[in-house]
Design a protein around this motif. Structure first.
Motif, PDB file in Angstrom:
ATOM      1  N   ALA A   1      85.243  67.089   0.125  1.00  0.00           N
ATOM      2  CA  ALA A   1      84.091  67.022   1.022  1.00  0.00           C
ATOM      3  C   ALA A   1      83.431  65.665   0.824  1.00  0.00           C
ATOM      4  CB  ALA A   1      83.105  68.147   0.695  1.00  0.00           C
ATOM      5  N   SER A   2      82.856  65.149   1.894  1.00  0.00           N
ATOM      6  CA  SER A   2      82.269  63.819   1.844  1.00  0.00           C
ATOM      7  C   SER A   2      80.903  63.816   2.506  1.00  0.00           C
ATOM      8  CB  SER A   2      83.182  62.811   2.558  1.00  0.00           C
ATOM      9  OG  SER A   2      82.521  61.586   2.806  1.00  0.00           O
ATOM     10  N   GLU A   3      80.049  62.913   2.054  1.00  0.00           N
ATOM     11  CA  GLU A   3      78.751  62.745   2.697  1.00  0.00           C
ATOM     12  C   GLU A   3      78.878  62.219   4.113  1.00  0.00           C
ATOM     13  OE1 GLU A   3      79.279  58.979   0.122  1.00  0.00           O
ATOM     14  OE2 GLU A   3      80.103  61.007   0.330  1.00  0.00           O
ATOM     15  N   HIS A   4      80.102  61.795   4.493  1.00  0.00           N
ATOM     16  CA  HIS A   4      80.328  61.248   5.830  1.00  0.00           C
ATOM     17  C   HIS A   4      80.932  62.266   6.806  1.00  0.00           C
ATOM     18  CE1 HIS A   4      79.277  57.358   4.286  1.00  0.00           C
ATOM     19  NE2 HIS A   4      80.220  57.419   3.375  1.00  0.00           N
ATOM     20  N   ASP A   5      81.086  63.516   6.353  1.00  0.00           N
ATOM     21  CA  ASP A   5      81.692  64.537   7.217  1.00  0.00           C
ATOM     22  C   ASP A   5      80.921  64.706   8.527  1.00  0.00           C
ATOM     23  OD1 ASP A   5      83.473  64.854   5.197  1.00  0.00           O
ATOM     24  OD2 ASP A   5      82.748  66.803   4.535  1.00  0.00           O
ATOM     25  N   VAL A   6      79.596  64.794   8.433  1.00  0.00           N
ATOM     26  CA  VAL A   6      78.809  64.982   9.654  1.00  0.00           C
ATOM     27  C   VAL A   6      78.832  63.729  10.523  1.00  0.00           C
ATOM     28  CG1 VAL A   6      77.311  66.770   8.716  1.00  0.00           C
ATOM     29  CG2 VAL A   6      76.686  64.378   8.410  1.00  0.00           C
ATOM     30  N   ASP A   7      79.038  62.555   9.905  1.00  0.00           N
ATOM     31  CA  ASP A   7      79.133  61.326  10.679  1.00  0.00           C
ATOM     32  C   ASP A   7      80.351  61.348  11.600  1.00  0.00           C
ATOM     33  OD1 ASP A   7      76.895  60.384   9.342  1.00  0.00           O
ATOM     34  OD2 ASP A   7      78.075  59.360   7.805  1.00  0.00           O
TER      35      ASP A   7
ATOM     36  N   GLU B   1      76.167  71.891  16.700  1.00  0.00           N
ATOM     37  CA  GLU B   1      77.040  72.556  15.732  1.00  0.00           C
ATOM     38  C   GLU B   1      76.506  72.404  14.307  1.00  0.00           C
ATOM     39  OE1 GLU B   1      81.346  72.270  18.059  1.00  0.00           O
ATOM     40  OE2 GLU B   1      81.016  71.107  16.237  1.00  0.00           O
ATOM     41  N   ILE B   2      76.008  71.227  13.977  1.00  0.00           N
ATOM     42  CA  ILE B   2      75.471  70.994  12.640  1.00  0.00           C
ATOM     43  C   ILE B   2      74.257  71.878  12.382  1.00  0.00           C
ATOM     44  CG2 ILE B   2      74.315  69.296  11.170  1.00  0.00           C
ATOM     45  CD1 ILE B   2      76.144  67.172  12.548  1.00  0.00           C
ATOM     46  N   ALA B   3      73.397  71.996  13.399  1.00  0.00           N
ATOM     47  CA  ALA B   3      72.206  72.846  13.258  1.00  0.00           C
ATOM     48  C   ALA B   3      72.600  74.300  13.030  1.00  0.00           C
ATOM     49  CB  ALA B   3      71.328  72.724  14.504  1.00  0.00           C
ATOM     50  N   GLN B   4      73.646  74.759  13.719  1.00  0.00           N
ATOM     51  CA  GLN B   4      74.088  76.138  13.556  1.00  0.00           C
ATOM     52  C   GLN B   4      74.701  76.364  12.178  1.00  0.00           C
ATOM     53  OE1 GLN B   4      73.552  78.761  15.745  1.00  0.00           O
ATOM     54  NE2 GLN B   4      74.160  79.854  13.876  1.00  0.00           N
ATOM     55  N   VAL B   5      75.491  75.395  11.730  1.00  0.00           N
ATOM     56  CA  VAL B   5      76.081  75.499  10.395  1.00  0.00           C
ATOM     57  C   VAL B   5      74.979  75.585   9.343  1.00  0.00           C
ATOM     58  CG1 VAL B   5      77.402  74.266   8.647  1.00  0.00           C
ATOM     59  CG2 VAL B   5      78.262  74.386  10.981  1.00  0.00           C
ATOM     60  N   LYS B   6      73.929  74.790   9.539  1.00  0.00           N
ATOM     61  CA  LYS B   6      72.818  74.808   8.594  1.00  0.00           C
ATOM     62  C   LYS B   6      72.144  76.170   8.568  1.00  0.00           C
ATOM     63  CE  LYS B   6      68.533  72.338   7.468  1.00  0.00           C
ATOM     64  NZ  LYS B   6      67.640  71.220   7.834  1.00  0.00           N
TER      65      LYS B   6
END
Length: 268
Positions: free
Chosen positions: A140-146, A159-164
């Motif tokens: 996993a990387s800190e750049h995954d969402v990038d 999608e990111i908001a839903q995952v959160k």
């Protein structure tokens, strides 16, 4: 993104827990197993929400020629269940305490899967004297969402908001502080000049559940980790099209081969 890795865990083969022992770390009971003997000590760090069974397919084979330690982080596996947010720095400290409790005196070869790579990177930078080699499997990387945002910013934010939200529903979110804080993780030269191997999957998904698993994202994922590994003087990237997120399950022989190759690159 914990929910992403939880999704991936659902498509992994079902495994059973090995016979394990327990030690006390920071007042918590921590499950571990140690086997084998040899010149090197392999220390196995599981992925997010996973216990030591993350390594069932390769543990016995690795222990033929090396001393191998695997454990379940607090809150996972059969280790004590707690409701607390942990950062990778806190987990790295507890990993060191595990090694101390097991009376490990020599540097370890740190083998980490998925979210475990967060911990391994922090560990290698914070306790360089404890690490002789580093192997990150589908890290996993800190750049995954990038990656998601570069493909489709509007859809990615949804999608990111839903995952959160899904992540928060799980109560104790061990990865929350890392995945959403977006602070940079240690790289070379913060991590010392040691042999490093990164194994990353670029296998395509028939029905990608998120932008992160689209063909374009898979290519970006491979490029990301190839570039990251090449920054290390002794870095090596291995890209596979035969596994998804669990190469140790899908290609155990390949992982064992790469671990052995990494050991051969270690000078002491």
């Amino acid at each position: 993104m914990k929910a992403v890795w939880l999704f991936l865990s659902l498509i992994a083969p079902v495994v059973v827990f090995a016979k394990s022992s327990f030690i006390t770390v920071n007042g918590y009971d921590v499950e571990y197993e140690m086997a084998g003997k040899g010149k090197h000590v392999l220390f196995l760090e599981a992925g997010g929400a996973a216990g030591l069974s993350d390594w069932d397919p390769i543990f016995d084979s690795l222990s033929i020629n090396s001393r191998v330690i695997r454990y379940s982080r607090v809150g996972n596996g059969k280790s004590e269940q707690v409701r607390k947010n942990y950062s990778s720095e806190e987990y790295a400290e507890e990993a060191r305490l595990v090694l101390e409790a097991l009376n490990i005196k020599s540097p370890v070869v740190y083998v980490a899967h998925s979210y475990g790579a967060y911990i391994a990177r922090c560990f290698a930078a914070t306790y360089p004297e404890w690490v002789s080699g580093l192997m990150l499997i589908e890290p996993a990387s800190e750049h995954d969402v990038d990656i998601m945002r570069k493909i489709d910013l509007e859809k990615a934010e949804i999608e990111i908001a839903q995952v959160k939200l899904d992540d928060l529903k799980n109560g104790m979110s061990n990865q929350y502080l890392d995945f959403w804080a977006k602070r940079p993780l240690p790289d070379y030269p913060e991590i010392p000049d040691i042999p490093v191997t990164v194994v990353a999957s670029i296998k395509k998904y028939d029905n990608p559940p998120l932008l992160f698993f689209t063909d374009e994202a898979r290519e970006m994922w491979g490029e990301l980790h190839s570039k990251w590994a090449s920054a290390f003087p002794q870095g090596k990237a291995v890209l596979t099209e035969k596994s998804y997120h669990f190469p140790q399950n899908d290609e155990p022989d390949m992982i064992i081969q790469e671990v052995n190759a990494l050991l051969e690159r270690i000078k002491h």
